[in-house]
Write a protein that holds these residues in place. Sequence first.
Motif, mmCIF file in Angstrom:
data_model
loop_
_atom_site.group_PDB
_atom_site.id
_atom_site.type_symbol
_atom_site.label_atom_id
_atom_site.label_comp_id
_atom_site.label_asym_id
_atom_site.label_seq_id
_atom_site.Cartn_x
_atom_site.Cartn_y
_atom_site.Cartn_z
ATOM 1 N N ALA A 202 68.474 49.321 98.631
ATOM 2 C CA ALA A 202 69.188 48.375 99.499
ATOM 3 C C ALA A 202 68.470 48.183 100.830
ATOM 4 N N GLN A 203 67.819 49.240 101.311
ATOM 5 C CA GLN A 203 67.149 49.166 102.605
ATOM 6 C C GLN A 203 65.892 48.309 102.578
ATOM 7 N N GLU B 272 75.219 39.669 103.618
ATOM 8 C CA GLU B 272 74.166 38.664 103.751
ATOM 9 C C GLU B 272 73.126 38.777 102.645
ATOM 10 N N SER B 273 72.660 39.991 102.380
ATOM 11 C CA SER B 273 71.589 40.160 101.389
ATOM 12 C C SER B 273 72.098 40.354 99.967
ATOM 13 N N LEU B 274 73.403 40.652 99.799
ATOM 14 C CA LEU B 274 74.004 40.970 98.497
ATOM 15 C C LEU B 274 73.557 42.323 97.956
ATOM 16 N N ALA B 275 72.844 43.103 98.745
ATOM 17 C CA ALA B 275 72.396 44.426 98.297
ATOM 18 C C ALA B 275 73.580 45.385 98.274
ATOM 19 N N VAL B 276 73.694 46.153 97.194
ATOM 20 C CA VAL B 276 74.740 47.173 97.088
ATOM 21 C C VAL B 276 74.270 48.421 97.834
ATOM 22 N N ILE C 69 66.545 45.588 93.529
ATOM 23 C CA ILE C 69 65.084 45.471 93.547
ATOM 24 C C ILE C 69 64.609 44.126 92.975
ATOM 25 N N GLU C 70 65.314 43.621 91.985
ATOM 26 C CA GLU C 70 64.848 42.409 91.277
ATOM 27 C C GLU C 70 64.536 41.227 92.189
ATOM 28 N N PRO C 71 65.372 40.905 93.195
ATOM 29 C CA PRO C 71 65.040 39.751 94.048
ATOM 30 C C PRO C 71 63.749 39.924 94.848
ATOM 31 N N LEU C 72 63.290 41.173 95.000
ATOM 32 C CA LEU C 72 62.077 41.439 95.760
ATOM 33 C C LEU C 72 60.819 41.239 94.932
ATOM 34 N N CYS C 73 60.981 41.125 93.611
ATOM 35 C CA CYS C 73 59.824 41.013 92.720
ATOM 36 C C CYS C 73 59.435 39.551 92.550
ATOM 37 N N GLU C 74 58.153 39.294 92.572
ATOM 38 C CA GLU C 74 57.666 37.946 92.342
ATOM 39 C C GLU C 74 57.829 37.606 90.864
#
Length: 214
Positions: free
Chosen positions: A41-42, A86-90, A207-212
């Motif tokens: 999440a961080q 805002e980020s939707l991170a759990v 993690i998935e949204p951070l991957c290209e």
Amino acid sequence: MAEVRNVLGLNRDDLPDYSTIYKSFDRLEMWVWRALLRVSAQQHPQSGHAALDSTFFDRRRASSYFRQRAGRTIQTLKVTTLTDMESLAVLDIHIAAWWKHDTKTGPQVVRRNADDLQSVAADNGFQDWHTEYEIAAHGVEYLVHYRGSSAKAAANNALNRANDYSQRWMAETSYSTTKRSLGDAVRALGWYRQFREIVLMFAITNIEPLCEPL
């Protein structure tokens, strides 16, 4: 998965055995998995404003033979999460086979993360004066929806809406994303493995949204 290895630049001989993750469910304590979730999440910007909500995961995917042998009758797990609005991170998670009331699990999740929070939004399932007092004692603004139509409830709910309470739906969006991507059921047999499996699912969703895209 040769395509994935090529993208990541990994050699097959450098990878651990396929059973490594499965065995780590036994070897690593729950706090390690929760720390993994927090680190995932961080990687997203932290707003300090979170949504508190609960969902359920099906645990009936294990074989009927195993369920009968184990005498297991509980068919769903209750999952309470804290989601950045805002980020939707759990950010954190609480899982229970025996369902506690939201007013019991909510403060527990907030307490672990109070130093990083400015406000928490929650629906009326998390509302009682004990919960409000405990969360306020940690210096966190508690935007909780009141039940009923009394003047006090109407005024509180109107004030909450003015303070971005409507963003609470972000928690449900994170549930939808996770379940559409990874399913709404756990597959491990033991309950403690199932708990770790759910934490890992939300970490992957972080993690998935951070991957290209491949």
